[in-house]
Design a protein around this motif. Structure first.
Motif, PDB file in Angstrom:
ATOM      1  N   GLN A 120       0.481  -1.033   0.173  1.00  0.00           N
ATOM      2  CA  GLN A 120      -0.248  -0.243   0.175  1.00  0.00           C
ATOM      3  C   GLN A 120       0.967   0.829   0.046  1.00  0.00           C
ATOM      4  OE1 GLN A 120      -3.224   0.085  -0.304  1.00  0.00           O
ATOM      5  NE2 GLN A 120      -2.630  -2.353  -0.243  1.00  0.00           N
ATOM      6  N   SER A 121       1.745   1.130   0.508  1.00  0.00           N
ATOM      7  CA  SER A 121       2.815   2.145   0.490  1.00  0.00           C
ATOM      8  C   SER A 121       4.008   2.368  -0.118  1.00  0.00           C
ATOM      9  CB  SER A 121       3.275   2.554   2.479  1.00  0.00           C
ATOM     10  OG  SER A 121       2.023   2.914   2.219  1.00  0.00           O
ATOM     11  N   VAL A 122       4.964   3.441  -0.287  1.00  0.00           N
ATOM     12  CA  VAL A 122       6.051   2.997  -1.441  1.00  0.00           C
ATOM     13  C   VAL A 122       7.270   4.010  -0.310  1.00  0.00           C
ATOM     14  CG1 VAL A 122       5.778   2.246  -3.149  1.00  0.00           C
ATOM     15  CG2 VAL A 122       5.765   4.503  -2.406  1.00  0.00           C
ATOM     16  N   ALA A 123       8.209   3.733  -0.234  1.00  0.00           N
ATOM     17  CA  ALA A 123       9.649   4.715   0.533  1.00  0.00           C
ATOM     18  C   ALA A 123      10.409   4.917   0.308  1.00  0.00           C
ATOM     19  CB  ALA A 123      10.097   3.979   1.966  1.00  0.00           C
ATOM     20  N   CYS A 124      11.684   5.916   0.038  1.00  0.00           N
ATOM     21  CA  CYS A 124      12.434   6.263  -0.654  1.00  0.00           C
ATOM     22  C   CYS A 124      13.285   7.603  -0.085  1.00  0.00           C
ATOM     23  CB  CYS A 124      11.875   6.803  -2.158  1.00  0.00           C
ATOM     24  SG  CYS A 124      11.513   9.028  -2.171  1.00  0.00           S
ATOM     25  N   GLY A 125      14.709   7.595  -0.433  1.00  0.00           N
ATOM     26  CA  GLY A 125      15.476   8.392  -0.095  1.00  0.00           C
ATOM     27  C   GLY A 125      16.576   8.560  -0.433  1.00  0.00           C
ATOM     28  N   GLY A 126      17.304   9.323   0.212  1.00  0.00           N
ATOM     29  CA  GLY A 126      18.368  10.240  -0.656  1.00  0.00           C
ATOM     30  C   GLY A 126      19.420  11.283  -0.631  1.00  0.00           C
ATOM     31  N   LYS A 156      21.727  12.807   9.617  1.00  0.00           N
ATOM     32  CA  LYS A 156      22.903  13.180   9.454  1.00  0.00           C
ATOM     33  C   LYS A 156      23.329  12.812   8.356  1.00  0.00           C
ATOM     34  CE  LYS A 156      23.316  14.501  13.987  1.00  0.00           C
ATOM     35  NZ  LYS A 156      24.153  14.547  15.213  1.00  0.00           N
ATOM     36  N   GLY A 157      23.846  12.905   7.374  1.00  0.00           N
ATOM     37  CA  GLY A 157      23.612  12.193   5.825  1.00  0.00           C
ATOM     38  C   GLY A 157      22.693  11.480   4.973  1.00  0.00           C
ATOM     39  N   TYR A 158      23.184  11.177   3.268  1.00  0.00           N
ATOM     40  CA  TYR A 158      22.666  11.019   2.723  1.00  0.00           C
ATOM     41  C   TYR A 158      21.887   9.576   2.949  1.00  0.00           C
ATOM     42  CZ  TYR A 158      26.566   7.799   1.276  1.00  0.00           C
ATOM     43  OH  TYR A 158      27.667   7.242   1.467  1.00  0.00           O
ATOM     44  N   VAL A 159      20.616   8.657   2.806  1.00  0.00           N
ATOM     45  CA  VAL A 159      20.185   7.906   3.297  1.00  0.00           C
ATOM     46  C   VAL A 159      20.090   7.148   1.370  1.00  0.00           C
ATOM     47  CG1 VAL A 159      17.524   6.731   3.096  1.00  0.00           C
ATOM     48  CG2 VAL A 159      18.302   8.475   4.295  1.00  0.00           C
ATOM     49  N   SER A 160      21.392   6.149   2.409  1.00  0.00           N
ATOM     50  CA  SER A 160      22.052   5.236   0.720  1.00  0.00           C
ATOM     51  C   SER A 160      20.289   3.435   1.017  1.00  0.00           C
ATOM     52  CB  SER A 160      22.689   4.873   1.265  1.00  0.00           C
ATOM     53  OG  SER A 160      22.386   3.183   2.441  1.00  0.00           O
ATOM     54  N   SER A 161      20.297   3.674   1.939  1.00  0.00           N
ATOM     55  CA  SER A 161      19.247   2.174   1.585  1.00  0.00           C
ATOM     56  C   SER A 161      17.870   1.904   2.574  1.00  0.00           C
ATOM     57  CB  SER A 161      20.322   0.642   1.800  1.00  0.00           C
ATOM     58  OG  SER A 161      18.998  -0.115   2.043  1.00  0.00           O
ATOM     59  N   CYS A 162      17.770   1.673   2.458  1.00  0.00           N
ATOM     60  CA  CYS A 162      16.365   0.896   3.360  1.00  0.00           C
ATOM     61  C   CYS A 162      15.217   0.492   3.036  1.00  0.00           C
ATOM     62  CB  CYS A 162      14.934   2.278   2.287  1.00  0.00           C
ATOM     63  SG  CYS A 162      13.831   2.746   1.191  1.00  0.00           S
ATOM     64  N   GLN A 163      14.385  -0.217   4.233  1.00  0.00           N
ATOM     65  CA  GLN A 163      13.962  -1.873   3.853  1.00  0.00           C
ATOM     66  C   GLN A 163      12.685  -1.273   4.884  1.00  0.00           C
ATOM     67  OE1 GLN A 163      16.270  -5.164   3.677  1.00  0.00           O
ATOM     68  NE2 GLN A 163      14.245  -6.835   3.899  1.00  0.00           N
ATOM     69  N   TYR A 164      11.409  -1.763   4.737  1.00  0.00           N
ATOM     70  CA  TYR A 164      10.509  -2.486   5.344  1.00  0.00           C
ATOM     71  C   TYR A 164      10.616  -3.844   6.160  1.00  0.00           C
ATOM     72  CZ  TYR A 164       6.757   1.597   4.213  1.00  0.00           C
ATOM     73  OH  TYR A 164       6.870   2.459   4.028  1.00  0.00           O
ATOM     74  N   VAL A 165      10.420  -4.001   8.004  1.00  0.00           N
ATOM     75  CA  VAL A 165      10.395  -4.626   8.155  1.00  0.00           C
ATOM     76  C   VAL A 165       9.166  -6.115   7.990  1.00  0.00           C
ATOM     77  CG1 VAL A 165      10.668  -5.970  10.720  1.00  0.00           C
ATOM     78  CG2 VAL A 165      11.859  -3.930  10.142  1.00  0.00           C
ATOM     79  N   PRO A 166      10.039  -6.872   7.710  1.00  0.00           N
ATOM     80  CA  PRO A 166       8.595  -8.207   7.203  1.00  0.00           C
ATOM     81  C   PRO A 166       7.477  -8.099   7.612  1.00  0.00           C
ATOM     82  CG  PRO A 166      11.306  -8.985   7.279  1.00  0.00           C
ATOM     83  CD  PRO A 166      10.914  -7.608   8.126  1.00  0.00           C
ATOM     84  N   ASP A 167       6.532  -8.203   6.871  1.00  0.00           N
ATOM     85  CA  ASP A 167       5.560  -8.044   7.849  1.00  0.00           C
ATOM     86  C   ASP A 167       4.793  -7.130   8.453  1.00  0.00           C
ATOM     87  OD1 ASP A 167       4.899 -10.806   6.357  1.00  0.00           O
ATOM     88  OD2 ASP A 167       6.134 -11.445   7.918  1.00  0.00           O
ATOM     89  N   GLU A 168       5.354  -6.054   8.726  1.00  0.00           N
ATOM     90  CA  GLU A 168       4.938  -4.655   9.444  1.00  0.00           C
ATOM     91  C   GLU A 168       5.243  -3.270   8.470  1.00  0.00           C
ATOM     92  OE1 GLU A 168       6.640  -3.996  13.100  1.00  0.00           O
ATOM     93  OE2 GLU A 168       7.304  -5.860  13.123  1.00  0.00           O
ATOM     94  N   ASP A 169       3.396  -2.489   8.490  1.00  0.00           N
ATOM     95  CA  ASP A 169       3.546  -1.605   7.377  1.00  0.00           C
ATOM     96  C   ASP A 169       4.304  -0.417   8.579  1.00  0.00           C
ATOM     97  OD1 ASP A 169       3.141  -3.273   5.069  1.00  0.00           O
ATOM     98  OD2 ASP A 169       1.859  -0.793   4.415  1.00  0.00           O
ATOM     99  N   THR A 170       4.331  -0.853   9.524  1.00  0.00           N
ATOM    100  CA  THR A 170       4.740  -0.471  10.394  1.00  0.00           C
ATOM    101  C   THR A 170       5.944   0.956  10.606  1.00  0.00           C
ATOM    102  OG1 THR A 170       4.465  -0.984  12.113  1.00  0.00           O
ATOM    103  CG2 THR A 170       2.485   0.021  10.923  1.00  0.00           C
ATOM    104  N   HIS A 171       7.083  -0.032  10.657  1.00  0.00           N
ATOM    105  CA  HIS A 171       8.610  -0.068  10.405  1.00  0.00           C
ATOM    106  C   HIS A 171       9.398  -0.361  10.055  1.00  0.00           C
ATOM    107  CE1 HIS A 171       7.021  -0.764  15.112  1.00  0.00           C
ATOM    108  NE2 HIS A 171       8.016   0.312  15.346  1.00  0.00           N
ATOM    109  N   LEU A 172      10.699   0.924   9.992  1.00  0.00           N
ATOM    110  CA  LEU A 172      11.320   0.588   8.412  1.00  0.00           C
ATOM    111  C   LEU A 172      12.742   1.028   8.955  1.00  0.00           C
ATOM    112  CD1 LEU A 172      11.163   2.020   5.122  1.00  0.00           C
ATOM    113  CD2 LEU A 172      12.315   3.299   6.652  1.00  0.00           C
ATOM    114  N   ILE A 173      13.694  -0.044   8.122  1.00  0.00           N
ATOM    115  CA  ILE A 173      15.629   0.644   8.422  1.00  0.00           C
ATOM    116  C   ILE A 173      16.079   0.822   6.943  1.00  0.00           C
ATOM    117  CG2 ILE A 173      17.564  -0.729   9.349  1.00  0.00           C
ATOM    118  CD1 ILE A 173      16.006  -2.630  10.610  1.00  0.00           C
ATOM    119  N   THR A 174      16.649   1.773   8.100  1.00  0.00           N
ATOM    120  CA  THR A 174      17.096   2.506   6.831  1.00  0.00           C
ATOM    121  C   THR A 174      18.745   2.616   7.253  1.00  0.00           C
ATOM    122  OG1 THR A 174      17.029   4.711   7.866  1.00  0.00           O
ATOM    123  CG2 THR A 174      15.079   4.443   6.302  1.00  0.00           C
TER     124      THR A 174
END
Length: 377
Positions: A120-126, A156-174
């Motif tokens: 339902q959602s997408v995330a991005c960073g840079g 405090k620096g660019y976001v190089s990578s992001c991934q949602y925690v499996p089976d959770e739309d509420t948590h993400l690691i960058t």
């Protein structure tokens, strides 16, 4: 104490650290009496074979006007999100090649994107040092753009990578150029935990990639410009569980093996490596010798469903399919019909393992499907 004395002591300490590092390296090599390929050969294992129609390009996704930097599949396998230098996220229907969403980003310098587990959602960073969340079901504004539903700010620096925690739309690691990884609560927009930074067991240079274990979502691994990969437990942010050495260049990509007990790394040194998280040992090196001195960098990687195959993208537009058991290249997608004309910047496997998507600096994405008599491996 004078500045000269401090410099001298620093030089001595640095040399001591380097000497100890070299001794550890030699000790690890002594313990590695064999590798996966050596053992497999001793057991009479034979490599996977690929015919000309076993993995073919069945779709070309055209629409970006800049280099493609990142892609991700939805868990239900038929949609892909891609991020490009043109400042847009595009959501594609992988079956029809149609675009379902084209999202203009507030910051054009995007480096990473990810689908939420629900799709339902997408995330991005840079380079804006933030991670933007877009709800694909939200109405577009008067200019025809999708509004940002949540902005995760704190790096405090660019976001190089992001991934949602499996089976959770509420948590993400960058991961970030500020040498840290962050676990975010998307509902509140706040940082739950910060991994690295002021802690001595953290990375000492930009963190370029993260991969979360699907079998144990509390564990994730990170790869960095400090040439190491580190294993983290989200319950213990103060220190890395293990540090994995071996590469001689930036670790650009990390990916968990399907069983969750191993993970792969890819580096500027041109190698991929397989590590065991339980022992901390390196199990295998995947490297194809090149005649010239210009070694292509590894940019991205993905394991097949069983783990028998490893798909690896390189900076010279090659995309090798490795037999992980025997450490042999069984196919080069860069040398077949409809191959990319530029650097392979990203790749990913569909959830059911039936298709591979590659993204390139040539602005295109290509979907490769198993065909002929080849079943999903």
């Amino acid at each position: 104490m004078s500045v000269a004395e401090l410099k001298e002591r620093h030089m001595v300490a640095t040399q001591t650290v380097n000497d100890l590092r070299e001794k550890l390296k030699q000790k690890r090599l002594q313990l590695l009496d064999t590798d996966v390929a050596g053992y497999a050969r001793s057991q009479g294992k034979t490599p996977v074979t690929f015919g000309p129609t076993d993995l073919v390009c069945c779709r070309i996704l055209q629409g970006h006007t800049g280099k493609v930097y990142s892609l991700d599949w939805t868990p239900e396998k038929n949609r892909i999100v891609s991020a490009s230098q043109d400042g847009r996220l595009i959501v594609w229907n992988a079956l029809t090649s149609q675009k379902t969403h084209a999202i203009k980003l507030p910051c054009a310098w995007v480096m990473t994107c990810a689908f939420s587990p629900s799709g339902q959602s997408v995330a991005c960073g840079g380079l804006d040092s933030a991670c933007s969340i877009f709800n694909l079901n939200s109405p577009i504004d008067k200019d025809g753009n999708h509004p940002v539903s949540r902005m995760l700010s704190g790096h405090k620096g660019y976001v190089s990578s992001c991934q949602y925690v499996p089976d959770e739309d509420t948590h993400l690691i960058t991961s970030s150029g500020d040498q840290t990884c962050v676990l975010w609560d998307i509902t509140t927009g706040l940082r739950t935990s910060v991994f690295g930074g002021e802690f001595q067991s953290g990375h000492t240079a930009d963190v370029l990639s993260v991969s979360i274990s699907s079998s144990n979502p509390r564990l994730f691994v990170s790869g960095s410009c400090d040439t190491t990969a580190r294993l983290w437990d989200t319950r213990v942010a103060s220190r890395a569980q293990r540090t994995f050495h071996g590469h001689e260049g930036d670790v650009n990509t990390v990916k968990f093996f399907p069983d969750g007990n191993r993970f792969g790394t890819g580096s500027d040194d041109g190698t991929c490596r397989l590590f065991d998280i339980r022992t901390g040992h390196q199990l295998q090196v995947y490297y194809q010798p090149h005649g010239d001195s210009d070694i292509p960098h590894v940019t991205s990687m993905a394991f097949s469903i069983s783990g028998r195959l490893l798909f690896v993208g390189y900076s010279n537009a090659d995309c090798y399919v490795w037999d992980t058991l025997l450490a042999k290249v069984v196919l080069n997608l860069g040398a077949v019909q409809n191959s990319h004309e530029g650097r392979i910047s990203c790749l990913g496997l569909s959830a059911d393992g039936s298709a591979l998507c590659t993204g390139s600096w040539d602005t295109n994405l290509k979907i490769w499907a198993f065909g002929g008599h080849r079943s999903v491996i």
